[in-house]
Enzyme design. Structure first.
Site, mmCIF file in Angstrom:
data_model
loop_
_atom_site.group_PDB
_atom_site.id
_atom_site.type_symbol
_atom_site.label_atom_id
_atom_site.label_comp_id
_atom_site.label_asym_id
_atom_site.label_seq_id
_atom_site.Cartn_x
_atom_site.Cartn_y
_atom_site.Cartn_z
ATOM 1 N N HIS A 176 0.956 -1.034 -0.131
ATOM 2 C CA HIS A 176 0.114 0.180 0.079
ATOM 3 C C HIS A 176 1.112 0.724 0.280
ATOM 4 O O HIS A 176 1.887 1.317 0.469
ATOM 5 C CB HIS A 176 -1.132 0.279 0.953
ATOM 6 C CG HIS A 176 -0.008 -0.262 2.779
ATOM 7 N ND1 HIS A 176 0.171 -1.227 2.782
ATOM 8 C CD2 HIS A 176 0.565 0.151 3.349
ATOM 9 C CE1 HIS A 176 0.072 -1.934 3.906
ATOM 10 N NE2 HIS A 176 1.322 0.127 4.131
ATOM 11 N N ASP A 276 7.990 -4.665 3.006
ATOM 12 C CA ASP A 276 6.955 -5.114 3.968
ATOM 13 C C ASP A 276 5.657 -5.727 4.122
ATOM 14 O O ASP A 276 5.470 -5.159 2.572
ATOM 15 C CB ASP A 276 6.494 -3.429 4.946
ATOM 16 C CG ASP A 276 5.560 -3.533 5.517
ATOM 17 O OD1 ASP A 276 5.719 -3.835 6.824
ATOM 18 O OD2 ASP A 276 4.130 -2.964 5.481
ATOM 19 N N GLU A 318 8.823 -9.393 4.992
ATOM 20 C CA GLU A 318 7.719 -9.254 6.186
ATOM 21 C C GLU A 318 6.288 -9.952 6.283
ATOM 22 O O GLU A 318 5.474 -9.756 5.921
ATOM 23 C CB GLU A 318 7.787 -7.464 6.538
ATOM 24 C CG GLU A 318 7.444 -7.249 8.036
ATOM 25 C CD GLU A 318 5.893 -7.299 8.294
ATOM 26 O OE1 GLU A 318 5.045 -7.654 9.123
ATOM 27 O OE2 GLU A 318 5.060 -7.163 6.891
ATOM 28 N N HIS A 387 9.266 -3.512 17.173
ATOM 29 C CA HIS A 387 8.066 -2.526 16.486
ATOM 30 C C HIS A 387 6.933 -3.506 17.037
ATOM 31 O O HIS A 387 5.923 -2.679 17.177
ATOM 32 C CB HIS A 387 8.910 -1.995 15.669
ATOM 33 C CG HIS A 387 8.032 -2.514 14.391
ATOM 34 N ND1 HIS A 387 8.811 -3.454 13.906
ATOM 35 C CD2 HIS A 387 7.027 -2.263 14.058
ATOM 36 C CE1 HIS A 387 7.472 -3.868 12.842
ATOM 37 N NE2 HIS A 387 6.427 -2.979 12.401
ATOM 38 N N ARG A 513 1.243 0.034 21.076
ATOM 39 C CA ARG A 513 2.632 -0.440 20.395
ATOM 40 C C ARG A 513 3.391 0.609 20.998
ATOM 41 O O ARG A 513 4.973 -0.374 20.896
ATOM 42 C CB ARG A 513 3.337 -0.614 18.930
ATOM 43 C CG ARG A 513 1.502 -2.416 19.113
ATOM 44 C CD ARG A 513 1.689 -1.944 17.556
ATOM 45 N NE ARG A 513 0.727 -1.182 16.871
ATOM 46 C CZ ARG A 513 0.921 -1.559 15.443
ATOM 47 N NH1 ARG A 513 1.385 -2.072 14.731
ATOM 48 N NH2 ARG A 513 -0.166 -0.707 14.998
#
Length: 635
Positions: A176, A276, A318, A387, A513
């Protein structure tokens, strides 16, 4: 188009020496089939895609520096460069680590002191303003966040890192772009070409059909997978957030755009691309639109093209998916060893935390027994924290095999690491709790989850010591696993705790997070030099593990790790066969002394166990949270 014509198209635009001609032609011949078959699987009806790939490669090869061409040649002759035992990684946000990119350059000596050879800087390309999913809503892939510096600063950092023997890894979001990205802006302005870069529907007919089988990634703050956009007058596919528009990889123009982008960033000096959200890139009605076969075809085609144009570069997938799906990101079947060089070993991370909570390694051993073996030319990225949140990916099949109920064990883990289970040493928070499924993920720093926060508050020396040993054990497992690059998350080497002030930043207050994304505390980092401090014990302990790894040939990533069953449920025992002798690792996941598993060691030919970490003979008993890397001394 034939391979010879493909090479001629590139070469006609270059005109270098005959030596480089031979080198380039050899690369084309080596990767031609991977490229052609990958593109054919994606775009069977598209004419001229290969010719445009050749033009993209030629344009970027013209701009590749002599220094990077030399690195290309070096990597061609050392294809296992990322598999070597001295490859140790570090993950950091540039701003939280050192303020900006120039600040990161100033901290290179710190990284070298720890033994780092691979640096992953979290998203630093220009994101949209306001909410941006921690930087994963990219508005411009060719610009750096202004507060971090410029693209020239990034190139200078890459050059400095490379000369110090450190490879830079950069996030590349494939699924995206931000709603503010130029492609999306052009689509909103009505440009037909760029509307075709996205999935845009005039009504809910197809979105509703897709939704029947689509899960929700962020059910709390981004329910559903489609968003109505007034400007584009349609429903836009938005898997993650309403301002993150999924790109349409079935359009070959998207493939060409990303290929050009990868090569352009590689020419700035980026050596590893973290792909990603790669699992989401291909859509198919009636499925969950993850892990589709075309995902691996497009990765194969991208990798083949990049191996021709910038062979120093590696891909890291990922993909946080089930093991049976995860292995496909390193290649299975026709794609075996032809896709990403690296992928995240999420199972290892989850099982480390599971065994720390239960003090029982049977589920860990069972999960590793069933874990697929990777291609020998690839490597896992192993880690304890990152993360992201921890999703408790415990297989019901594995749980049942050791007498557990999967859902109950996942619930136990989420409660334990929230600090809600009786006797828990952990401090964390639930993330994205789903009442319908009972799914509760966990946020928290490694140190706080491992009990250091609770222990420091108590002031009790024994509890502090146990927390430190627990952290060192956990790190030893993923550092010593041996099938890849161990990644240390920023601050874990110092025991940084949860940051409960994360909500003071408006962009972070709805995403806990940020609890485990604290800013680097350089005052505490100085305490690594003071013997007896928590920081000194952790930093020096991790440094010793990394040094031991560097001098242990059995930890080259080409060799497999095999778990061994043995009677003691508190011990995890891993075997690594190697031509220079078998390595057996023994880890004590309890607070009590445990006997060394002599029978297991003798069965593997180790009768005089020598510990590669301490470089001394092994003790007869393992202290709480002890970790041993054992070999038989050679005569």
């Amino acid at each position: 188009m034939e391979a010879s014509a493909f090479f001629a198209t590139i070469w006609s635009r270059l005109g270098h020496s005959s030596y480089l001609s031979a080198d380039l032609e050899a690369r084309v011949e080596r990767y031609w089939e991977d490229l052609e078959t990958g593109l054919q699987a994606l775009y069977p009806q598209s004419e001229g895609v290969l010719g445009r790939v050749a033009e993209t490669l030629a344009r970027n090869l013209q701009e590749r520096s002599i220094e990077l061409q030399a690195l290309d040649l070096k990597r061609v002759y050392q294809p296992d460069w990322f598999q070597k035992p001295h490859m140790h990684g570090y993950i950091a946000y540039a701003d939280r680590f050192a303020g900006n990119l120039k600040g990161v350059a100033e901290r290179i000596p710190y990284l070298k002191e720890l033994g780092i050879r691979y640096l992953h800087l979290m998203p630093l390309l220009l994101p949209r303003e306001g909410e941006n999913d921690g930087g994963y809503a990219v508005a411009d892939y060719r610009q750096v966040r202004p507060d971090l510096g410029s693209m020239d600063d990034l190139q200078a950092l890459c050059t400095q890192l490379r000369r110090e023997g450190i490879s830079l890894c950069l996030d590349l979001v494939l699924n995206h772009v931000a709603r503010e990205h130029p492609w999306a802006v052009a689509a909103r302005q009505g440009a037909p070409r760029y509307r075709d870069y996205f999935y845009i529907y005039p009504d809910r007919t197809l979105p509703d059909a897709f939704e029947r089988t689509l899960p929700e990634v962020f059910p709390d703050f981004a329910p559903g997978n489609f968003t109505w956009d007034d400007e584009v007058a349609g429903w836009v596919w938005t898997t993650f957030n309403r301002w993150q528009w999924d790109v349409n990889w079935s359009n070959p123009e998207v493939f060409l755009e990303y290929l050009d982008l990868i090569l352009w960033l590689a020419n700035r000096g980026v050596e590893v691309f973290r792909l990603d959200a790669i699992a989401f890139t291909w859509k198919r009605l009636g499925t969950n639109c993850q892990n589709q076969p075309e995902v691996h075809a497009l990765t194969q085609a991208l990798r083949a093209a990049v191996r021709i144009g910038a062979p120093a570069v590696a891909f890291k997938a990922e993909a946080i998916v089930a093991p049976e799906d995860l292995i496909t990101y390193l290649g299975t079947g026709a794609h075996y060893g032809k896709v990403s060089e690296l992928a995240y070993h999420n199972t290892l991370m989850v099982q480390i935390w599971s065994s720390l909570a239960s003090r029982d390694t049977r589920l860990f051993t069972q999960a590793l027994q069933r874990f697929p073996e990777k291609p020998p030319t690839t490597a896992w990225a192993t880690y304890l924290r990152c993360h992201d949140d921890i999703g408790w990916a415990i297989s019901d099949t594995d749980a049942a095999a050791v007498g557990l109920e999967g859902a109950a064990h996942r619930r136990f883990l989420s409660e334990f690491y929230r600090g809600e289970f009786p006797g828990s040493f952990a401090r964390g928070m639930h993330f994205q709790e789903n009442p319908a499924t009972g799914d509760r993920r966990t946020s928290g720093s490694a140190a706080s989850l491992a009990g250091l926060e609770t222990a420091l508050e108590s002031g009790h020396p024994r509890l502090i010591n146990l927390a430190i040993e627990r952290l060192l054990l956990a790190h030893a497992v993923f550092i010593g696993y041996g099938e890849g690059i161990p990644l240390i998350y920023m601050g874990d080497e110092l025991g940084l705790l949860n940051d409960y002030d994360y909500g003071q930043e408006p962009a972070h207050q709805d995403d806990n997070r940020w609890l485990h994304r604290p800013r680097m505390d350089w005052a505490r980092a100085e305490r690594r030099k003071q013997a007896g401090t928590v920081e000194h014990r952790l930093f020096q302990g991790l440094k010793a593990l990394l040094e031991a790894r560097s001098r242990t040939p059995q930890l080259h990533a080409a060799f497999p790790t095999r778990p061994l069953w043995q009677p003691n449920p508190h011990l995890l025992v891993l075997k690594r066969p190697h031509p220079e002798g078998t390595l057996v690792q023994v880890y004590n996941f309890s607070e009590q002394d445990q006997a060394l598993p002599w029978e297991t060691l003798r069965a593997e030919g180790i009768v005089q166990p020598f510990d590669r970490i301490t470089q001394t003979p092994a003790p007869a008993y393992l202290m709480p949270y002890a970790r041993l890397w054992l070999t038989q001394p050679r005569l």
